[in-house]
Design a protein around this motif. Structure first.
Motif, PDB file in Angstrom:
ATOM      1  N   ILE A 199      -6.918  -7.772   0.582  1.00 52.26           N
ATOM      2  CA  ILE A 199      -6.012  -7.349   0.898  1.00 52.26           C
ATOM      3  C   ILE A 199      -4.936  -6.524   0.524  1.00 52.26           C
ATOM      4  N   MET A 223      -4.426  -2.159   1.380  1.00 52.21           N
ATOM      5  CA  MET A 223      -3.403  -1.237   1.063  1.00 52.21           C
ATOM      6  C   MET A 223      -3.132  -0.727   0.462  1.00 52.21           C
ATOM      7  N   ILE A 224      -4.111  -0.777  -1.623  1.00 51.37           N
ATOM      8  CA  ILE A 224      -3.987   0.118  -2.226  1.00 51.37           C
ATOM      9  C   ILE A 224      -4.575   1.362  -1.292  1.00 51.37           C
ATOM     10  N   ILE A 281      -2.583   4.912  -0.391  1.00 56.68           N
ATOM     11  CA  ILE A 281      -3.562   6.654  -1.623  1.00 56.68           C
ATOM     12  C   ILE A 281      -3.980   7.458  -0.081  1.00 56.68           C
ATOM     13  N   ILE A 299      -2.764   7.457   3.331  1.00 56.01           N
ATOM     14  CA  ILE A 299      -1.055   8.322   3.757  1.00 56.01           C
ATOM     15  C   ILE A 299      -0.438   9.033   2.831  1.00 56.01           C
ATOM     16  N   SER A 300       0.165   8.584   1.189  1.00 56.08           N
ATOM     17  CA  SER A 300       0.883   8.767   0.975  1.00 56.08           C
ATOM     18  C   SER A 300       0.564   9.821  -0.029  1.00 56.08           C
ATOM     19  N   ALA A 316      -1.287  13.815  -1.501  1.00 59.02           N
ATOM     20  CA  ALA A 316      -1.426  14.309  -0.909  1.00 59.02           C
ATOM     21  C   ALA A 316      -2.849  15.728  -0.827  1.00 59.02           C
ATOM     22  N   LYS A 332      -8.544  13.023  -3.956  1.00 58.39           N
ATOM     23  CA  LYS A 332      -7.375  11.440  -4.178  1.00 58.39           C
ATOM     24  C   LYS A 332      -7.626  10.415  -2.521  1.00 58.39           C
ATOM     25  N   ALA A 359      -7.405  -1.019  -9.309  1.00 60.18           N
ATOM     26  CA  ALA A 359      -6.882  -0.356  -7.888  1.00 60.18           C
ATOM     27  C   ALA A 359      -5.335   0.020  -7.968  1.00 60.18           C
ATOM     28  N   ILE A 360      -4.368  -0.372  -9.238  1.00 64.49           N
ATOM     29  CA  ILE A 360      -3.142  -0.388  -9.508  1.00 64.49           C
ATOM     30  C   ILE A 360      -2.749   1.046 -10.021  1.00 64.49           C
ATOM     31  N   MET A 362      -4.132   4.077  -7.803  1.00 64.07           N
ATOM     32  CA  MET A 362      -3.182   4.316  -7.715  1.00 64.07           C
ATOM     33  C   MET A 362      -2.274   5.139  -8.277  1.00 64.07           C
ATOM     34  N   ARG A 363      -1.707   4.939  -9.417  1.00 64.27           N
ATOM     35  CA  ARG A 363      -0.276   5.393 -10.176  1.00 64.27           C
ATOM     36  C   ARG A 363      -0.923   6.747 -10.330  1.00 64.27           C
ATOM     37  N   ARG A 377       2.877  14.585  -3.780  1.00 54.82           N
ATOM     38  CA  ARG A 377       3.031  13.259  -2.913  1.00 54.82           C
ATOM     39  C   ARG A 377       3.874  13.941  -1.811  1.00 54.82           C
ATOM     40  N   HIS A 378       3.390  12.665  -0.549  1.00 53.61           N
ATOM     41  CA  HIS A 378       4.057  12.809   0.297  1.00 53.61           C
ATOM     42  C   HIS A 378       5.621  11.998   0.006  1.00 53.61           C
ATOM     43  N   GLY A 379       6.067  12.003   0.993  1.00 56.68           N
ATOM     44  CA  GLY A 379       7.463  10.732   0.553  1.00 56.68           C
ATOM     45  C   GLY A 379       7.089   9.539   0.734  1.00 56.68           C
ATOM     46  N   LYS A 380       8.074   8.803  -0.226  1.00 53.22           N
ATOM     47  CA  LYS A 380       7.146   7.298  -0.711  1.00 53.22           C
ATOM     48  C   LYS A 380       7.307   5.740   0.182  1.00 53.22           C
ATOM     49  N   PRO A 394       5.571   5.540   4.093  1.00 47.01           N
ATOM     50  CA  PRO A 394       4.169   4.432   3.590  1.00 47.01           C
ATOM     51  C   PRO A 394       4.603   2.933   2.683  1.00 47.01           C
ATOM     52  N   LEU A 395       5.022   3.024   2.487  1.00 40.72           N
ATOM     53  CA  LEU A 395       5.311   1.575   1.452  1.00 40.72           C
ATOM     54  C   LEU A 395       5.553   0.828   2.883  1.00 40.72           C
ATOM     55  N   VAL A 452       4.877   1.368   6.080  1.00 40.13           N
ATOM     56  CA  VAL A 452       3.434   1.015   6.700  1.00 40.13           C
ATOM     57  C   VAL A 452       3.068  -0.638   6.333  1.00 40.13           C
ATOM     58  N   ILE A 453       2.478  -0.257   4.566  1.00 40.04           N
ATOM     59  CA  ILE A 453       1.470  -1.443   4.344  1.00 40.04           C
ATOM     60  C   ILE A 453       1.968  -2.219   4.113  1.00 40.04           C
ATOM     61  N   THR A 513       1.775  -4.196   7.660  1.00 41.16           N
ATOM     62  CA  THR A 513       0.475  -4.047   7.799  1.00 41.16           C
ATOM     63  C   THR A 513      -0.457  -5.186   6.996  1.00 41.16           C
ATOM     64  N   ALA A 514       0.160  -5.306   5.970  1.00 39.33           N
ATOM     65  CA  ALA A 514      -0.119  -6.146   5.072  1.00 39.33           C
ATOM     66  C   ALA A 514       0.080  -7.641   4.762  1.00 39.33           C
ATOM     67  N   LEU A 538      -1.540  -8.908   7.921  1.00 39.27           N
ATOM     68  CA  LEU A 538      -3.025  -9.258   7.674  1.00 39.27           C
ATOM     69  C   LEU A 538      -3.096 -10.932   6.927  1.00 39.27           C
TER      70      LEU A 538
END
Lengths: 140, 119, 176
Positions: free
Chosen positions: B12, B16-17, B21, B23-24, B26, B30, C19-20, C23-24, C85-88, C91-92, C94-95, C98-99, C102
């Protein structure tokens, strides 16, 4: 991607590529007994061709694996697979029911699996090579 | 408790990561990588469900009787190859977008589109 | 805790960490190379979960081909791309929703490695214990892939074929 690259890199790749091609064939035909099969073999075969293209440039690679012939193989593998299905139907079985191919059902299953795995391998290898060629050509 | 559900929870987190990626961020490349992370997390979920305690890989040997479930393996095996084919298709679309807009950044593309609509 | 569990848990933790970081990261080249490492880690995890065929495919496809194709795409678009990036916040949110849904769902699932889980009840025993007689090859994954579910695999090959047609239509030049 046609810049000259170092001699050592080129010769090392020349050593590796035949081994990779041979390994792809091993994976293709040994898939019944160990891990492997058409999907993996196709990808490994394509990886060898892609490595050759990266090292020697597209022109030289396309002299050995011309894009026009690879394009035919893309369709050929899928057709081979579907043809097995049609043949089993003609011989009185269901679509892709290999048991009718030969007298002994187990041998027939072996034959059927062998041929369709070959079809899968050919299509996957050809698709991966053709996609790489397309990306490479587009980057010029 | 932790070891019982750890696989599912990490799946999960990865999912979610990947979703975050997609949706956030641009940048379209990526986004594609986010999609592959999402995809891999689904693969891990399926394979985790097929695992049997004390089982081995589903290759028949006379001396063993406990095997993990082969069905998820088959489904995921084909899904991986289809996944790379669809990724390639996505990259091809991105290459065309780059030729048309000179950028793969969603914000830049939107700005260009709006400018064109006003003109 | 057996050694298998420890390997499993540490590989999963490494996957989550990479994965983290993915993301960054902002540098596209680094993102692509790290995603190759991520794929290789997941291939290792598949080996520890007994899915050797899947691990094989993931190592060849995910770590090898996907990385090459992504690098090819970066060669086309150039690596000097702005990553904005779009706004933070949205999305936070939303996830997070969802998380939590789940995770609530996983509490109903059979625990990891449970041999009595419903997934092992219906066709799996037939594949495992009768394919030896019916098909006669040791690798059950190949028997299921090529024989029991041959129709399914035909469809998958057709999808790969269609993707190639799509890429050629988008990028290819007319045949000389």
């Amino acid at each position: 991607m046609s810049k000259k690259i170092s001699l050592i890199l080129r010769q090392t790749c020349n050593l590796i590529i035949p081994a990779v091609l041979l390994y792809a064939l091993y994976v293709q035909f040994h898939g019944d007994y160990g891990p492997g099969g058409g999907f993996q073999a196709g990808v490994i075969f394509a990886a060898a061709v892609i490595l050759y293209t990266l090292v020697h440039g597209r022109e030289k690679a396309q002299r050995i694996f011309p894009a026009s012939i690879i394009r035919i193989f893309v369709a050929l593998g899928l057709l081979l697979y579907a043809a097995v299905g049609v043949i089993t139907m003609v011989m009185g079985g269901n679509f892709l029911d290999y048991s009718v191919l030969l007298h002994a059902p187990q041998h027939a299953q072996h034959l059927g699996i062998f041929v369709i795995e070959l079809g899968v391998g050919v299509t996957v290898a050809a698709v991966m090579i053709i996609i790489f060629y397309a990306l490479d050509e587009y980057s010029d | 408790m932790l070891a019982d559900y750890y696989n599912y929870w990490v799946v999960i987190i990865l999912m979610m990561i990947g979703f975050y990626i997609v949706i956030s961020d641009a940048n379209l490349i990526k986004k594609i990588i986010g999609l592959t992370i999402f995809q891999t997390s689904v693969f891990i979920l399926f394979i985790s469900m097929g695992k049997v305690d004390g089982g081995t890989a589903p290759i028949l040997v006379d001396t063993l009787t406990v095997y993990s479930n082969p069905l998820p393996h088959v489904l995921i095996l084909t899904a991986i190859v289809v996944g790379v084919a669809t990724t390639a298709l996505g990259l091809a679309i991105i290459a065309r977008i780059h030729r048309a807009y000179g950028s793969v950044d969603e914000n830049v593309i939107h700005a260009q589109d709006e400018k064109q609509e006003k003109a | 805790m057996g050694i298998e569990t420890i390997i499993n848990l540490s590989l999963l933790t490494l996957l989550a960490l990479s994965a983290i970081v993915l993301m960054r990261l902002q540098n596209l080249l680094a993102v692509v190379l790290l995603s190759g490492i991520y794929s290789l880690l997941s291939a290792g995890l598949f080996v520890s979960l007994d899915a050797v065929d899947v691990a094989f495919t993931e190592a060849a496809v995910g770590a090898g081909l996907t990385t090459i194709l992504l690098l090819g795409a970066i060669a086309i678009i150039g690596k000097e791309q702005t990553v904005s990036r779009h706004g933070k916040l949205l999305p936070l949110v939303v996830i997070a929703i969802t998380a939590s849904a789940l995770i609530y769902g996983t509490l109903d699932m059979p625990i990891f490695g449970d041999p009595t889980a419903p997934i092992h009840a219906y066709v799996a025993p037939r594949y495992l214990f009768q394919s030896g007689e019916e098909i006669g090859i040791p690798n059950v994954v190949t028997s299921v892939l090529a024989s029991y579910r041959g129709y399914d695999t035909l469809g998958e090959v057709a999808v790969v074929f269609t993707a190639a047609i799509g890429v050629l239509l988008l990028l290819g030049k007319p045949n000389k």
